[in-house]
Design a protein around this motif. Structure first.
Motif, mmCIF file in Angstrom:
data_model
loop_
_atom_site.group_PDB
_atom_site.id
_atom_site.type_symbol
_atom_site.label_atom_id
_atom_site.label_comp_id
_atom_site.label_asym_id
_atom_site.label_seq_id
_atom_site.Cartn_x
_atom_site.Cartn_y
_atom_site.Cartn_z
ATOM 1 N N UNK A 123 0.843 -1.204 0.000
ATOM 2 C CA UNK A 123 0.000 0.000 0.000
ATOM 3 C C UNK A 123 0.877 1.252 0.000
ATOM 4 N N UNK A 124 0.305 2.352 -0.387
ATOM 5 C CA UNK A 124 1.040 3.619 -0.378
ATOM 6 C C UNK A 124 1.269 4.030 1.074
ATOM 7 N N UNK A 125 2.529 4.308 1.392
ATOM 8 C CA UNK A 125 2.913 4.693 2.755
ATOM 9 C C UNK A 125 3.715 5.988 2.712
ATOM 10 N N UNK A 126 3.904 6.554 3.909
ATOM 11 C CA UNK A 126 4.840 7.671 4.080
ATOM 12 C C UNK A 126 5.865 7.273 5.117
ATOM 13 N N UNK A 127 7.092 7.790 4.945
ATOM 14 C CA UNK A 127 8.150 7.561 5.918
ATOM 15 C C UNK A 127 8.851 8.874 6.213
ATOM 16 N N UNK A 128 9.423 8.967 7.414
ATOM 17 C CA UNK A 128 10.154 10.170 7.817
ATOM 18 C C UNK A 128 11.632 9.905 7.582
ATOM 19 N N UNK A 129 12.259 10.808 6.878
ATOM 20 C CA UNK A 129 13.657 10.702 6.492
ATOM 21 C C UNK A 129 14.385 11.945 6.996
ATOM 22 N N UNK A 130 15.589 11.757 7.529
ATOM 23 C CA UNK A 130 16.411 12.900 7.963
ATOM 24 C C UNK A 130 17.791 12.778 7.328
ATOM 25 N N UNK A 177 5.769 1.507 10.085
ATOM 26 C CA UNK A 177 4.728 2.504 9.759
ATOM 27 C C UNK A 177 4.260 3.225 11.021
ATOM 28 N N UNK A 178 4.302 2.518 12.168
ATOM 29 C CA UNK A 178 3.912 3.162 13.433
ATOM 30 C C UNK A 178 4.917 4.256 13.799
ATOM 31 N N UNK A 179 6.219 3.937 13.688
ATOM 32 C CA UNK A 179 7.246 4.959 13.943
ATOM 33 C C UNK A 179 7.105 6.106 12.962
ATOM 34 N N UNK A 180 6.816 5.790 11.716
ATOM 35 C CA UNK A 180 6.699 6.838 10.696
ATOM 36 C C UNK A 180 5.598 7.823 11.078
ATOM 37 N N UNK A 181 4.459 7.328 11.518
ATOM 38 C CA UNK A 181 3.353 8.217 11.881
ATOM 39 C C UNK A 181 3.767 9.133 13.029
ATOM 40 N N UNK A 182 4.445 8.558 14.035
ATOM 41 C CA UNK A 182 4.889 9.363 15.181
ATOM 42 C C UNK A 182 5.958 10.368 14.756
ATOM 43 N N UNK A 183 6.913 9.922 13.956
ATOM 44 C CA UNK A 183 8.030 10.796 13.581
ATOM 45 C C UNK A 183 7.587 11.906 12.630
ATOM 46 N N UNK A 184 6.668 11.598 11.724
ATOM 47 C CA UNK A 184 6.155 12.638 10.826
ATOM 48 C C UNK A 184 5.428 13.711 11.642
ATOM 49 N N UNK A 188 5.970 14.454 14.650
ATOM 50 C CA UNK A 188 6.934 15.152 15.518
ATOM 51 C C UNK A 188 7.463 16.402 14.817
ATOM 52 N N UNK A 189 7.621 16.329 13.504
ATOM 53 C CA UNK A 189 8.236 17.445 12.776
ATOM 54 C C UNK A 189 7.283 18.246 11.906
ATOM 55 N N UNK A 190 6.157 17.686 11.530
ATOM 56 C CA UNK A 190 5.276 18.364 10.570
ATOM 57 C C UNK A 190 3.840 18.416 11.084
ATOM 58 N N UNK A 191 3.228 19.580 10.924
ATOM 59 C CA UNK A 191 1.791 19.671 11.145
ATOM 60 C C UNK A 191 1.084 19.253 9.853
ATOM 61 N N UNK A 192 -0.195 18.920 9.958
ATOM 62 C CA UNK A 192 -0.940 18.405 8.804
ATOM 63 C C UNK A 192 -0.858 19.366 7.619
#
Ligand code: CMP
Length: 142
Positions: A1-8, A121-128, A130-134
């Motif tokens: 499925x289409x996902x998002x991940x937080x990258x630094x 995906x759980x970490x991604x949701x939390x990490x996204x 943490x840095x970005x508002x909707x």
């Protein structure tokens, strides 16, 4: 499925003037950038981001490194984004990173491993969050 991940892109990758080269790799690999910002993290921001590692022997060095210069924080979107981003990053310990991965090419040490990516995906949701508002997430409309 289409996902998002937080990258630094960590301070050593930014210091190498490698932002554009690494973003080109993300785009070539089929990721869509849906959010990005440059930040010079405060100690409190870095400690909060890595809270799960508090108390580990590398924690203080990791936090000190992460606040040593600016970072680029981005949200990448694709099919299976969390795992695909981890594949192109390579192993967390760059000694184990396969040739052609970001860490093989840009890491300096285990701590200065050039790139961070969410591990689930759980970490991604939390990490996204943490840095970005909707309203800072910009899905493509064309
Ligand atoms: P990252 O993906 O940002 O998540 C936590 C970071 O801690 C990891 O990358 C490494 O940079 C660092 N790290 C994890 N384990 C060790 C270790 N054993 N020694 C030094 N740094 C570590």
């Amino acid at each position: 499925s289409i996902e998002r991940t937080l990258s630094i892109l960590k301070p050593n990758a930014v210091a190498k003037n490698a932002i554009g080269a690494i973003y080109a790799r993300f785009e070539s690999a089929g990721f869509t950038l849906v959010a990005a910002k440059m930040l010079h993290l405060t100690r409190e921001q870095a400690e909060g981001f890595y809270a799960e590692h508090q108390g580990k022997p590398f924690f203080d060095g990791l936090v000190g490194f992460m606040i040593s210069g600016p970072v680029m924080v981005q949200v990448l979107e694709s099919e299976n984004a969390v795992h695909r981003h981890r594949d192109i990053m390579g192993a967390t310990n760059p000694a184990n990173a396969l040739a052609g991965t970001l860490r093989a090419d840009y890491a300096d040490s285990f701590t200065e491993n050039a790139v961070h990516g969410s591990d689930s995906t759980e970490s991604a949701a939390r990490e996204i969050a943490y840095f970005f508002s909707d309203n800072e997430i910009c899905p493509r409309t064309r």
